[in-house]
Enzyme design. Sequence first.
Site, PDB file in Angstrom:
ATOM      1  N   ASP A 198       7.207  -2.243 -55.647  1.00 60.65           N
ATOM      2  CA  ASP A 198       8.392  -2.528 -54.833  1.00 60.65           C
ATOM      3  C   ASP A 198       8.085  -3.762 -54.005  1.00 60.65           C
ATOM      4  OD1 ASP A 198      10.860  -2.208 -53.249  1.00 60.65           O
ATOM      5  OD2 ASP A 198      10.858  -0.180 -54.072  1.00 60.65           O
ATOM      6  N   HIS A 273      13.877  -5.800 -55.927  1.00 61.31           N
ATOM      7  CA  HIS A 273      12.713  -5.136 -55.313  1.00 61.31           C
ATOM      8  C   HIS A 273      11.401  -5.710 -55.853  1.00 61.31           C
ATOM      9  CE1 HIS A 273      14.600  -1.991 -52.855  1.00 61.31           C
ATOM     10  NE2 HIS A 273      15.528  -1.907 -53.795  1.00 61.31           N
ATOM     11  N   GLU A 337      19.647  -2.026 -56.473  1.00 63.20           N
ATOM     12  CA  GLU A 337      19.750  -2.975 -55.360  1.00 63.20           C
ATOM     13  C   GLU A 337      19.239  -4.381 -55.694  1.00 63.20           C
ATOM     14  OE1 GLU A 337      19.474   0.093 -51.628  1.00 63.20           O
ATOM     15  OE2 GLU A 337      17.584  -0.700 -52.366  1.00 63.20           O
TER      16      GLU A 337
HETATM   17  C1  TNX Z   1      17.388   2.984 -51.502  1.00 60.71           C
HETATM   18  S1  TNX Z   1      17.228   4.859 -53.827  1.00 60.71           S
HETATM   19  C2  TNX Z   1      16.412   2.577 -52.399  1.00 60.71           C
HETATM   20  C3  TNX Z   1      15.017   2.484 -51.949  1.00 60.71           C
HETATM   21  C4  TNX Z   1      14.885   2.798 -50.484  1.00 60.71           C
HETATM   22  C5  TNX Z   1      15.751   3.999 -50.139  1.00 60.71           C
HETATM   23  C6  TNX Z   1      15.616   4.490 -48.740  1.00 60.71           C
HETATM   24  C7  TNX Z   1      16.940   3.517 -54.499  1.00 60.71           C
HETATM   25  C8  TNX Z   1      17.058   3.485 -55.925  1.00 60.71           C
HETATM   26  N1  TNX Z   1      16.645   2.446 -53.735  1.00 60.71           N
HETATM   27  O1  TNX Z   1      14.486   1.232 -52.259  1.00 60.71           O
HETATM   28  O2  TNX Z   1      13.563   3.059 -50.205  1.00 60.71           O
HETATM   29  O3  TNX Z   1      17.103   3.637 -50.370  1.00 60.71           O
HETATM   30  O4  TNX Z   1      16.168   5.772 -48.580  1.00 60.71           O
END
Ligand code: TNX
Length: 616
Positions: A198, A273, A337
Site C-alpha cells: 500500500d 495505493h 481508490e
Molecule cells: C478504504 S477498503 C480502503 C483502505 C483504507 C480503509 C480504511 C479499501 C478497499 N480501501 O485503503 O485503509 O478504507 O477504513
Amino acid sequence: MNHLKIQFLLSLVTLFILVTGCKLYREQTPVSIIPNPVSIIYDGKSNEIGNGVKVVTRDTALRFARSLLLTQMNDLPAAEFLNENPKARVTIRLELNDKIEQTEGYILKIDKNITITGKSREGVIHGIQSLLQIFQQSPKTDEGIRIPRLTINDYPRFGYRGMHLDVSRHFFQIDFIKKYIDLIAMHKMNVFHWHLTDDQGWRIEIKKYPKLTEVGAWRVDHEDLPWGERPDQTANDSATYGGYYTQEQIREIVAYASERGVTVIPEIEMPGHSAATIASYPELSCRGKQTAVPPGGRAGINILCAGKDGTFTFLENVLSEVITLFPSKYIHIGGDEAWKKEWETCPHCQKRIKEEGLADERELQSYFIRRIDRFLTSKGKTLIGWDEILEGGLAENATVMSWRGEAGGIKAAKMNHDVIMTPVDYCYFDYYQSTDKNLEPLAFNGYISLEKVYHSDPVPDALNPEEAKHILGAQGNVWTEFIPTEAIAEYRVLPRMSALSEVLWSPKQAARRDASAKQGQSQTEQENRQAKMSDFMNRLGTFLNWLTIEKYHFHIPAPQGVFKEMIFLDSTRVELLNPWPFTQIRYTLDGSEPKLQSPVYDQPFPVDDGAILKAS
Ligand code: TNX
C-alpha cells in the site's frame, strides 16, 4: 418534586478485570462451540479422561493434524490429563472418509473413545477445533475431566470465510502473523487475505526489484503523531519505520497456514495505493518524480502510469514471483481508490486511451485490470479486485470483493461473477465497537457493534437463488492506520470475528433457542433475533475463556440497552441489563468507582432521591 439523577458509567477496564478474574459460566451439557455446529446429538452419558490419550491415525495426510492436536491440548487447563500415553484408556482416532458429503465437513463422535472423521484434512482440522473447545470447558473431577458422549455432524455454510490484515500501514512481525492465522483456524475460517502493499509500505521481497524493499518498505518514523497529521519525509529525515517479509518467510507462513487449513491470498495493490512502489521506482508513475514513502495520511503521487508499457512489464514480473510463492487459486490486485487525476494530464495515458479507443480514464482503469486479468488467467490464477474494478467494465474472469456496501457485489453477481462480501456496514473491524469512543483506543471512524456483525448476512435480499450462488462468503477487513500494535489488532478483531465466523459457518435457519425462549410461541422477528444473540453470547463466554488461555486480547462491549444518564421523578427501581451472561455487574450508590468488593447486581432494586449509581 424530587429529581433523581442516575448515572450509569461503564468502565471497560474494570469489566475486563471482572471477566478475566471471575469463574466463567461453565456447564457440562450442552457443550458450547463457536461457530455453532450444524447438529449435536447427546447420548446422555459422559466419559472420564484421566490417564492421558492415545492419538492415532492411519492417514499420512493427517500426521500434522495429529501433532497439532497434541500441541494444542498442552495449552489447556486440563493438560495434565490429556498428555500422550500409549497406555491411555481413551483413544482419539483421526480419519479421512470420502462418504462425508461436504468438502470441509466432519463428524466428531465421543463415546468410549473419540473419533474425528473428515472428508478432507481441512474437515479433520475443524473437528479438532471443536474437540479442543469441548476439552477446554470440561469440568475437572477427582479422576480427570468429564466430557459428554455425543455426535457432532458439521460443515460450513460458505466456502470462503476470510480475515484480512493490512501490514503496510503498520508492520507486523512474522510471529504475530502466525498467531493471527491460529486465530483464523480456531474460528474454522479458511482464508488469510494478506494486504502486502500500500502507499505507506511495500512488504514482500521481490528478487527482480530489490528497491521495493530497500526503499519501499521504509518510511520516516512519525508514530508519535496522529495518522492524518504526519509531515512527509524531508532531506534530513531517515526512513526507519517499516520492515518486510523475505520470500523464505512468506513460504514459511504459507506452509504454516496450510497445515492449519488456511489458504493465504496475497494482495498486490494497483494501479492506486502505489506510493511505496513509486518511491522505489519513480519511472512507474506518470510524472516519474522521486518521492519518499509517506508516513501516513493520503499519499500524493500514488497511481501507476497506465500508458507506459514498462508498468505492465514490472507488474507481470512481480506477479510471476508472487505466483511461485502462493499456491492459492486467487491473487488480489487491489484496484480500489485509484485517483485518476494524474492520468488526465499524462501524455502516455492519453495516448493509450486514444489508441485503445477508450472513452475516458475509468475505461483506462478497466483496460489496466483486464490486462492483468488476462495475465493471471494465463498462469492459471483468478483475479480478485475491490468493487471499483466494476467501473468502466469488469474484467472477464474477475471475482469482486464488495466493500463499499453490497451494491458492487449485487451487480457483479447479476453479471455471473463470483463475489466476496466485505461491506463497510458490518465487515470493517478497524471501526469502533462501542458507542462511547473514549472507551477504546483511537480508531479510523465508524461504529460496528458485535450485534450488527452477528445479525448480518452475506447474501443480499436483492439476489435470486441462482445469483446468490455467486456469493462465496465474506471476510473481516482489518486496515491498520489506527492499529499500531499487535494487542490493538487482536482487540479490534475480537470478538467481532467470532460473530462473523458463525455467520459464515452455521446454517442460516439454525436459530438455537436459549432457555428463556418458550417453545411453540409465536415469536416476532425481533424476539427471534434476541434469542439467537443471547444464545451466541452464552457460548461466547466460554469461547473468550479459551482465547484468554491462548493469550489473545479482546474487547468487551458495553452492556446494551442500558441508559447512560436519566432523570427520574421521585424514587425508582433500577433494572440493569447485562448482555454478557458470563460477567458480573458491580455497583455503588455513593458515586465512587465500583471495585471488586462492591455489591454484585443480581436483581432490580429501589434507588432513592439523590443517589448516584455507578456500575461496571
Ligand atoms: C478504504 S477498503 C480502503 C483502505 C483504507 C480503509 C480504511 C479499501 C478497499 N480501501 O485503503 O485503509 O478504507 O477504513
